[in-house]
Write an enzyme that holds these catalytic residues in place. Structure first.
Site, PDB file in Angstrom:
ATOM      1  N   TYR A 141       0.917  -1.238   0.086  1.00 51.15           N
ATOM      2  CA  TYR A 141       0.067  -0.052   0.034  1.00 51.15           C
ATOM      3  C   TYR A 141       1.043   1.360  -0.032  1.00 51.15           C
ATOM      4  O   TYR A 141       0.338   2.291  -0.410  1.00 51.15           O
ATOM      5  CB  TYR A 141      -1.138  -0.115   1.263  1.00 51.15           C
ATOM      6  CG  TYR A 141      -2.169  -0.703   0.939  1.00 51.15           C
ATOM      7  CD1 TYR A 141      -2.210  -1.897   0.519  1.00 51.15           C
ATOM      8  CD2 TYR A 141      -3.551   0.060   1.520  1.00 51.15           C
ATOM      9  CE1 TYR A 141      -3.441  -2.251   0.439  1.00 51.15           C
ATOM     10  CE2 TYR A 141      -4.629  -0.335   1.291  1.00 51.15           C
ATOM     11  CZ  TYR A 141      -4.802  -1.928   1.025  1.00 51.15           C
ATOM     12  OH  TYR A 141      -6.063  -2.531   0.593  1.00 51.15           O
ATOM     13  N   LYS A 192       3.069 -15.302   2.004  1.00 47.25           N
ATOM     14  CA  LYS A 192       3.298 -16.098   0.694  1.00 47.25           C
ATOM     15  C   LYS A 192       4.921 -16.343   0.492  1.00 47.25           C
ATOM     16  O   LYS A 192       5.532 -15.854  -0.352  1.00 47.25           O
ATOM     17  CB  LYS A 192       2.778 -15.166  -0.367  1.00 47.25           C
ATOM     18  CG  LYS A 192       2.760 -15.802  -1.937  1.00 47.25           C
ATOM     19  CD  LYS A 192       1.492 -16.897  -2.014  1.00 47.25           C
ATOM     20  CE  LYS A 192       1.550 -17.754  -3.241  1.00 47.25           C
ATOM     21  NZ  LYS A 192       0.691 -18.880  -3.550  1.00 47.25           N
ATOM     22  N   ASP A 224      -3.052 -18.224   0.101  1.00 47.13           N
ATOM     23  CA  ASP A 224      -4.226 -18.769  -0.758  1.00 47.13           C
ATOM     24  C   ASP A 224      -4.656 -19.872   0.040  1.00 47.13           C
ATOM     25  O   ASP A 224      -5.883 -20.113   0.176  1.00 47.13           O
ATOM     26  CB  ASP A 224      -3.306 -19.349  -2.150  1.00 47.13           C
ATOM     27  CG  ASP A 224      -1.989 -20.170  -1.753  1.00 47.13           C
ATOM     28  OD1 ASP A 224      -1.578 -19.971  -0.724  1.00 47.13           O
ATOM     29  OD2 ASP A 224      -1.607 -20.911  -2.909  1.00 47.13           O
ATOM     30  N   ASP A 248      -6.491  -6.934   4.262  1.00 43.92           N
ATOM     31  CA  ASP A 248      -7.507  -6.381   3.440  1.00 43.92           C
ATOM     32  C   ASP A 248      -8.261  -7.608   3.049  1.00 43.92           C
ATOM     33  O   ASP A 248      -9.598  -7.393   3.210  1.00 43.92           O
ATOM     34  CB  ASP A 248      -7.077  -5.311   2.501  1.00 43.92           C
ATOM     35  CG  ASP A 248      -7.957  -4.572   1.749  1.00 43.92           C
ATOM     36  OD1 ASP A 248      -8.965  -4.166   2.429  1.00 43.92           O
ATOM     37  OD2 ASP A 248      -8.025  -4.467   0.577  1.00 43.92           O
ATOM     38  N   ASP A 252     -12.041  -9.190   4.471  1.00 42.15           N
ATOM     39  CA  ASP A 252     -13.685  -8.896   3.931  1.00 42.15           C
ATOM     40  C   ASP A 252     -13.987 -10.540   3.831  1.00 42.15           C
ATOM     41  O   ASP A 252     -15.376 -10.646   4.092  1.00 42.15           O
ATOM     42  CB  ASP A 252     -13.395  -8.510   2.440  1.00 42.15           C
ATOM     43  CG  ASP A 252     -13.636  -7.231   2.348  1.00 42.15           C
ATOM     44  OD1 ASP A 252     -13.317  -6.362   3.428  1.00 42.15           O
ATOM     45  OD2 ASP A 252     -14.162  -6.515   1.333  1.00 42.15           O
TER      46      ASP A 252
END
Ligand code: IPM
Ligand code: MG
Length: 362
Positions: A141, A192, A224, A248, A252
């Site tokens: 970000y 990751k 993942d 983020d 959700d």
């Protein structure tokens, strides 16, 4: 000494839901004796419209002077054509960066009354209580270089950079381990590391910090797989810690496990627990102005504020109990409506919370 709270309603449904949270804050001040000073300012698209900037200097000054900030939501289609540098979202990111709010706490708790509101089977989500700890002021970000450049060939190339220093990783991991110590003592670090060197470092640092917390069981998942596990068997998780962007996305996903993103609060904290509190759902421009949005995530954000920044955990518990009581009464906003419940609008839901709180005060 009274505490200063800055109220930033923002855009879309922000002003409607924040109005209900302000009713709750006012009730805590008038009926429960909490010493508060409330101030309101502009942020996001509303600030851009008024002053051509999503984070005016006056707003930032007030935020710096406040003990805590309550934010509604920012953004909407009206401002999408603007350059990224002045879009409403930049107001939010600017606040997070300027206030040093590196630790984002996103609890996903399923209220038993809402078990049927989840798209997942009730037995998969019943009793769910997990905490996502998202790094909030670093990673892709904020990494440099960034932008869109034009190559000699005339073709354009977009660039964003994933970058974390060891100290940035260490401080967010410490926050997560501390939280895990006060909960189920299980922490899952999400990265990751099989592809991205930056998150290989993340895993190494998380493991190193973990040696200071021998009572916490630390596990690691690739992002993942973590996404898959969240919908396959979410109750395996107690606390998760991860990067800005992974957090983020995963938050959700976790939100929907609970039936509605309209129920979930968040806290964004600096090193000394000064914080900004906001619902995680965003500005929902499709329903803005209609008085149907769910104010409970914002009201529960006030509860987090009381617990983490204002040193009033007993009042936080009262708000959470009031939310439970109102759900028990069968009141539901449209997003959590179900057969056999009574559908109410934003203000009626806020009023019901106030009534429940006052019953407790009496
Ligand atoms: C969130 C939001 C923000 C983010 C946007 C509005 C910039 O999605 O708080 O999760 O990406 O952090
Ligand atoms: Mg988000």
């Amino acid at each position: 000494m009274s505490k200063k709270i800055l109220i930033l309603p923002g855009d879309g449904i922000g002003p409607e839901i924040v109005a209900e949270a302000v009713k709750v804050l006012t009730c805590l001040r008038d009926d429960f004796g909490l010493a508060l000073e409330l101030e309101t300012a502009l942020v996001g698209g509303a600030a851009y419209d008024a002053s051509s900037h999503p984070l005016p200097a006056a707003t930032l000054d007030l935020a710096r002077a406040a003990d805590a900030v309550l934010l509604g939501a920012v953004g909407g289609p009206k401002w999408e054509p603007l350059p990224i540098a002045v879009r409403p979202e930049k107001g939010l990111l600017g606040l997070r960066a300027a206030l040093g709010l590196f630790a984002n706490l996103r609890p996903a708790i399923l209220y038993p009354q809402l078990a049927a509101a989840s798209t997942l089977r009730a037995e998969v989500v019943a009793g769910l209580d997990l905490m996502i700890v998202r790094e909030l002021t670093g990673g892709i970000y904020f990494g440099q270089p960034r932008g869109v450049e034009t190559l000699a060939s005339g073709e354009r190339r977009g660039i964003n950079t994933l970058v974390y220093t060891e100290s940035e990783i260490e401080r967010i991991c410490r926050v997560a381990f501390d939280i895990a110590m006060r909960r189920g003592r299980r922490l899952c670090s999400v990265d990751k590391a099989n592809v991205l060197e930056c998150t290989e470092l993340w895993r190494e640092v998380a493991t190193r910090v973990g040696r200071d917390y021998p009572e916490v069981t630390l596990t690691h998942l690739y992002v993942d797989n973590a996404a898959m596990q969240l919908v396959r068997a979410p109750k395996q998780f107690d606390v998760m810690v991860t990067t800005n962007m992974f957090g983020d996305i995963l938050s959700d996903c976790a939100a929907m496990l609970t039936g509605s993103i309209g129920m979930l609060p968040s806290a964004s904290l600096d090193a000394s627990a000064r914080g900004m509190y906001e619902p995680i759902h965003g500005s929902a421009p499709d329903i803005a102005g209609r008085g149907v949005a769910n104010p409970l995530a914002t009201i529960l954000s006030v509860a987090m504020m009381l617990r983490y920044s204002l040193g009033a955990p007993e009042l936080a518990t009262r708000i959470e109990a009031a939310v439970g009581a109102v759900l028990d009464q069968g009141l539901r906003t449209a997003d959590i409506a179900a057969a056999g419940t009574e559908q109410v609008g934003t203000a009626a839901m806020g009023d019901a919370i106030l009534a429940a709180l006052r019953t407790e005060a009496a």
